[in-house]
Design an enzyme around this catalytic site. Structure first.
Site, short mmCIF file in Angstrom:
data_model
loop_
_atom_site.label_atom_id
_atom_site.label_comp_id
_atom_site.label_asym_id
_atom_site.label_seq_id
_atom_site.Cartn_x
_atom_site.Cartn_y
_atom_site.Cartn_z
N TRP A 162 0.85 -1.19 0.00
CA TRP A 162 0.00 0.00 0.00
C TRP A 162 0.89 1.25 0.00
CZ3 TRP A 162 -2.13 2.65 4.85
CH2 TRP A 162 -3.05 3.67 4.50
N TYR A 190 -4.31 -0.06 -5.55
CA TYR A 190 -2.97 0.45 -5.27
C TYR A 190 -2.29 0.91 -6.55
CZ TYR A 190 -3.30 -2.04 -0.75
OH TYR A 190 -3.67 -2.51 0.48
N SER A 207 -11.69 -7.58 3.82
CA SER A 207 -10.81 -6.59 4.45
C SER A 207 -11.66 -5.45 4.98
CB SER A 207 -9.79 -6.07 3.44
OG SER A 207 -8.91 -5.13 4.02
N ASN A 208 -11.30 -4.91 6.12
CA ASN A 208 -12.02 -3.79 6.75
C ASN A 208 -13.44 -4.16 7.17
OD1 ASN A 208 -10.09 -1.43 6.53
ND2 ASN A 208 -10.18 -2.06 4.37
N GLN A 244 -8.69 -8.82 6.77
CA GLN A 244 -7.53 -7.94 6.89
C GLN A 244 -7.99 -6.58 7.41
OE1 GLN A 244 -4.68 -5.72 3.73
NE2 GLN A 244 -4.60 -7.96 3.54
N PRO A 304 0.67 -2.36 10.53
CA PRO A 304 1.07 -2.85 11.86
C PRO A 304 2.04 -1.93 12.59
CG PRO A 304 2.25 -4.05 10.15
CD PRO A 304 1.22 -3.21 9.45
#
Length: 283
Positions: free
Chosen positions: A25, A54, A150-151, A172, A200
């Site tokens: 990303w 991306y 994701s999300n 994710q 992270p």
């Protein structure tokens, strides 16, 4: 190669996924992305994460192709754009990703978010099930070895678990020391859905944190290494992003153990993110 890069989690469909992934990303397409992914593969990473939005899939695919590493030894993830939830759009987006990556299949395909980016928290239950139904076809056709999301918060994840024919393999989400989304992560883990941690390192927000320095010094590691090890010890898969060879290499040095007492302290930390900006479904 550091052992952490060869260790795996087992997804709920039985396939193995390397415990640490390389995130891309915000890495621009072209030489920057090509060099970063090439450096990551040379450092021992075997798990690469990208997304159609991306804009760097072509460079990611070229770096993988030129690495000399057999495709079967790699784990590649990409994602369906968040706003794309109709059948035709899902198929078109998936085929564009395969074309960009120049691959006949991906190892993991994710719905990038349960709602369009401009509408966080708005429920798209029916539309997500339409997208999921199409993604199950990619799975059945062996074009995606696993599919996930994701999300997704607990509600959005439950919607797929309860009504889809296939349980998501992964959720994710944004996850780091001080922002571990205990409700969403806990729900996923209780339902045998692997949690992956994007950002992270809080998109760099943790790296100069004075409260974390004593913990890092205690183990003789950097704050980045401490933060990544913390994620792993919570049973979550980190996806660190880096562009410099030194940082890419350092992020692989995770073969140490944080004590249970220190993990408890780290899990109780407040959010250190500079702006604290998260989508409203992060909890």
């Amino acid at each position: 190669m550091m052992s952490i890069l060869t260790e795996t989690y087992t997804l709920n469909n039985g396939i193995n996924i390397p415990q640490v992934g390389f995130g891309t990303w915000q890495i621009p397409n072209g030489d920057v992305a090509y060099r970063a992914v090439s450096e990551a593969l040379a450092a021992g990473y075997r798990h690469i994460d990208t997304a159609l939005v991306y804009g760097n899939e072509k460079s990611v695919g070229r770096a993988i192709a030129n690495s000399g590493i057999p495709r079967s030894e790699l784990f590649v993830t990409t994602k369906l754009p968040a706003q794309t939830k109709d059948r035709v759009g899902v198929v078109d987006a998936f085929n564009r990703s395969l074309d960009n990556l120049d691959m006949p299949y991906v190892d993991l395909y994710l719905i990038h978010a349960p709602w369009p980016w401009s509408m966080p928290g708005v429920r798209y239950d029916k539309q997500n099930l339409v997208a999921w139904d199409m993604m199950q076809r990619f799975y059945d056709d062996h074009q995606a070895r696993a599919i996930g999301v994701s999300n997704f918060d607990d509600h959005d994840l439950a919607n797929i678990i309860d009504h889809g024919d296939l349980k998501p393999a992964v959720d994710q989400i944004q996850y780091y020391i001080g922002a571990t989304e205990p409700i969403n992560a806990g729900f996923a883990q209780n339902n045998d859905v692997l949690v992956e941690a994007y950002s992270p390192l809080a998109t760099g927000g943790l790296l100069d944190n004075a409260d974390l320095r004593p913990f890092a010094d205690k183990y003789g590691v950097s704050i980045a290494q401490l933060a990544l090890r913390f994620v792993l010890q919570n049973g979550v898969l980190p996806l660190p992003k880096a562009t410099s060879a030194a940082h890419i290499q350092a992020n692989t040095q995770l073969d140490f153990e944080i004590s249970a007492d220190d993990m408890a302290k780290l899990n109780a930390m407040p959010d250190f993110s500079p702006d604290g900006a998260h989508n409203k479904t992060q909890r």
